[in-house]
Design a protein around this motif. Structure first.
Motif, PDB file in Angstrom:
ATOM      1  N   PRO A   1      -3.193   6.820  -0.972  1.00 62.24           N
ATOM      2  CA  PRO A   1      -2.915   5.459  -0.494  1.00 62.24           C
ATOM      3  C   PRO A   1      -3.691   4.400  -1.284  1.00 62.24           C
ATOM      4  O   PRO A   1      -4.919   4.385  -1.282  1.00 62.24           O
ATOM      5  CB  PRO A   1      -3.367   5.497   0.966  1.00 62.24           C
ATOM      6  CG  PRO A   1      -3.283   6.938   1.351  1.00 62.24           C
ATOM      7  CD  PRO A   1      -3.656   7.701   0.113  1.00 62.24           C
ATOM      8  N   THR A   2      -2.979   3.538  -1.992  1.00 69.24           N
ATOM      9  CA  THR A   2      -3.586   2.528  -2.862  1.00 69.24           C
ATOM     10  C   THR A   2      -2.881   1.189  -2.637  1.00 69.24           C
ATOM     11  O   THR A   2      -1.657   1.146  -2.520  1.00 69.24           O
ATOM     12  CB  THR A   2      -3.456   2.932  -4.345  1.00 69.24           C
ATOM     13  OG1 THR A   2      -3.949   4.272  -4.517  1.00 69.24           O
ATOM     14  CG2 THR A   2      -4.248   1.985  -5.230  1.00 69.24           C
ATOM     15  N   GLU A   3      -3.674   0.123  -2.599  1.00 67.57           N
ATOM     16  CA  GLU A   3      -3.099  -1.212  -2.388  1.00 67.57           C
ATOM     17  C   GLU A   3      -2.942  -1.950  -3.718  1.00 67.57           C
ATOM     18  O   GLU A   3      -3.841  -1.927  -4.565  1.00 67.57           O
ATOM     19  CB  GLU A   3      -3.978  -2.040  -1.452  1.00 67.57           C
ATOM     20  CG  GLU A   3      -3.417  -3.450  -1.205  1.00 67.57           C
ATOM     21  CD  GLU A   3      -4.305  -4.291  -0.314  1.00 67.57           C
ATOM     22  OE1 GLU A   3      -4.903  -5.273  -0.804  1.00 67.57           O
ATOM     23  OE2 GLU A   3      -4.403  -3.956   0.899  1.00 67.57           O
TER      24      GLU A   3
ATOM     25  N   THR B   1       0.865  -1.174   0.000  1.00 66.28           N
ATOM     26  CA  THR B   1       0.000   0.000   0.000  1.00 66.28           C
ATOM     27  C   THR B   1       0.900   1.222   0.000  1.00 66.28           C
ATOM     28  O   THR B   1       1.791   1.339   0.849  1.00 66.28           O
ATOM     29  CB  THR B   1      -0.920   0.018   1.235  1.00 66.28           C
ATOM     30  OG1 THR B   1      -1.629  -1.216   1.294  1.00 66.28           O
ATOM     31  CG2 THR B   1      -1.918   1.158   1.148  1.00 66.28           C
TER      32      THR B   1
END
Length: 580
Positions: free
Chosen positions: A327-329, A304
């Motif tokens: 915020p990106t997974e 993330t």
């Protein structure tokens, strides 16, 4: 409750001399102990519900001698593990019960080991018939990890929860069974006060308190030492050392700022720097180490990030998201081989605004967790998939390395036996599969040819012969034994009453359809003796063993004794229970 290796030795009659084989005394003692235990009336002090239930279970043992209950599910094909938990309630919970939802008129106090009460149409006591009541549970909890914990109440009806004096769940209302959650950061080893209040206002009732964190999956909070899903061991895998961290200005890795080491990549605060001396904005970082892989299989890596990130495993780029973002997974799966030193590298840049970087992984036998250096104590293996439909599970040290291995029968469809050795890390290797008749069931463990490796005799329920699984340095081969004129009803080992011949095995006794028994033995010349009838004394001993075995297999409970406690599996309730 502490389970020791002595249970395993007593319950399974573990042989310390590799040349010894299973004896009648061992079988009779084990079956008689189980038969007597199943009739014991004791107070229930702890219970663990098993989703979908167990179809069979055995005691297993990890590399560090932690005894574990291994249970299998026929329909799901899953292998579950239960062992004493090392975090949870410190001692028993103080319980107060009330005759109304307002918690004013206290009518009963007691001690509990967990807040897990699937009351249904019942109440907290068989002596209280009211359909509305309340409860207050007070205790102390201790965690194994310094991280954020999520607490979940599952109730019908209302509930409130305080942890460390903070009200984190407040749902004091009528409702069907519902879940609500609240989070709190805990410090490993520190004790925290906990209080939960609950009421039921008619109809079905239910109350349960669960928790989870990045290091373990959601489970009921239980008293430390009681049984819970998974088993604990010091991680023999992860990164070889802490991450080498190199920080640079900008995003081109050209102007170094500083070098240091970090244990995990879990930078989740925008207000604090990754480390002292690194700016909050306009920087990049490269983190590198080597992975120690515990067992061959598929591993998933989760990252993330805010902003850009790249993940390289074994010099191959799995994830490449080198761009500005919130915020990106991202996640990718790759196959890794047991014992290989695998280089791993994470590159990250932060352009401006918020920042975030977290790296986790998941693999065979362990749940999603932060990727850090090996040597940390973790709890693993909540469920492991098995080949096809498992029938029974057996635990035995097949190669005398002082680590229990597992053997599974697959009577339906495949007619196979699966053998899973424990590897040097304490994890199970991928199972070896062998075809043995139509529907393999009963297994006898013995060193048939005195070569110091444990061989197996396997009965096929509807076949007229048994099968021999020869252990050849952890690689098995299967071959059929001599045929009998009708399907074998049961199979046992009967030691010779005269001085044993070192070139022969003990007698293998076959139960016939009409209730008689015949015997044969393996000879070192790779042949079997002709089938012989047995004496009256031998017949009496065999019939006693068979009758006890039948009682055991048809019982709704299977129990194991330790000191003044019993650990039982109740098939009807699908629960592992502890009695004292």
């Amino acid at each position: 409750m502490i389970i020791t290796k002595r249970i395993l030795d007593l319950f399974f009659c573990t042989q310390t001399n590799r040349k010894k084989i299973l004896s009648v005394f061992c079988i009779v003692t084990s079956l008689l102990s189980l038969s007597l235990l199943s009739q014991t009336k004791s107070k229930l002090v702890s219970q663990t519900h098993i989703e979908n239930g167990f179809d069979d279970l055995t005691l297993w043992e990890t590399k560090n001698d932690l005894p574990v209950i291994a249970g299998i599910q026929y329909q799901t094909g899953l292998l579950h593990f239960l062992s004493p938990t090392e975090q949870g309630f410190v001692g028993n919970i103080e319980a107060h019960y009330f005759s109304e939802p307002e918690l004013k008129k206290e009518i009963l106090t007691g001690k509990e080991s967990a807040i897990y009460f699937p009351y249904g149409g019942e109440s907290f006591s068989p002596d209280y018939a009211g359909d509305s009541f309340g409860a207050r549970w007070i205790g102390k909890i201790k965690s194994s990890y310094s991280e954020k914990y999520k607490f979940t109440t599952r109730t019908d009806d209302g509930t409130r929860l305080w942890v460390d004096g903070k009200l984190i769940i407040d749902q004091w209302k009528d409702m069907g069974t519902s879940e609500f959650s609240g989070e709190l950061a805990l410090t490993a080893g520190k004790e925290y006060n906990l209080k939960m209040e609950y009421y039921d206002r008619g109809g079905d009732a239910y109350a349960e308190l669960l928790w989870e964190s990045p290091s373990f999956s959601k489970s009921t909070i239980r008293k430390i030492g009681s049984l819970d899903y998974g088993y604990s061991l010091v991680t023999p895998f992860g990164t070889e050392t802490n991450w080498d961290a190199n920080y640079f200005k900008g995003r081109e890795f050209k102007e170094p700022i500083l070098k240091n080491k970090t244990d995990v990549l879990n930078f989740i605060s925008s207000a604090e720097p990754f480390t002292k001396g690194v700016p909050l904005e306009n920087f990049c970082a490269r983190f590198s180490s080597f992975l120690q892989v515990p067992v061959t299989g598929d591993y998933t890596f989760f990252v993330t990030s805010d902003d850009g990130v790249r993940v390289k495993i074994a010099n191959q780029t799995l994830i490449d998201q080198w761009t500005w973002m919130g915020p990106t997974e991202f996640s990718e799966t790759t196959k890794l081989n047991e014992g290989d030193p695998v280089p791993i590298e994470i590159e990250y840049f932060q352009g401006g605004g918020g920042k975030y970087l977290k790296l986790e992984w998941q693999g065979p036998g362990f749940v999603r967790t932060l990727l850090g250096a090996k040597g940390k104590k973790e709890r693993f293996a909540t469920a492991v998939p098995l080949p096809l439909y498992p029938g029974k599970v057996f635990s035995y040290d097949l190669n005398s390395d002082n680590k229990k291995d597992l053997v599974f029968t697959h009577p339906t469809y495949s007619g196979k036996v699966s053998i899973a050795f424990q590897n040097k890390f304490g994890f199970l290797k991928n199972p070896i599969e062998l075809k043995v008749g139509k529907d393999p069931s009963e297994i006898l463990f013995l060193d048939l040819d005195n070569d110091l490796d444990i061989d197996m005799i396997v009965r096929s329920k509807s076949d007229s012969q048994f099968y021999i699984l020869w252990n050849e340095r952890d690689s098995f081969r299967a071959e059929p034994g001599p045929k009998w004129k009708e399907p074998i009803q049961n199979i046992k080992i009967l030691p010779s009453y005269s001085k044993p011949n070192p070139n022969e095995s003990d007698y293998i006794v076959l139960g016939t359809k009409n209730g008689d028994y015949v015997k044969t033995k393996w000879k070192k010349s790779n042949t079997w003796t002709e089938f012989e009838s047995i004496s009256q004394q031998e017949s009496k001993e065999i019939k006693e063993m068979i009758s006890k075995d039948t009682v055991l297999s048809s019982s709704e409970k299977k129990c194991i004794s330790h000191q003044k406690q019993e650990i039982c599996y109740d098939k009807a309730k699908q629960e592992v229970q502890i009695f004292e």
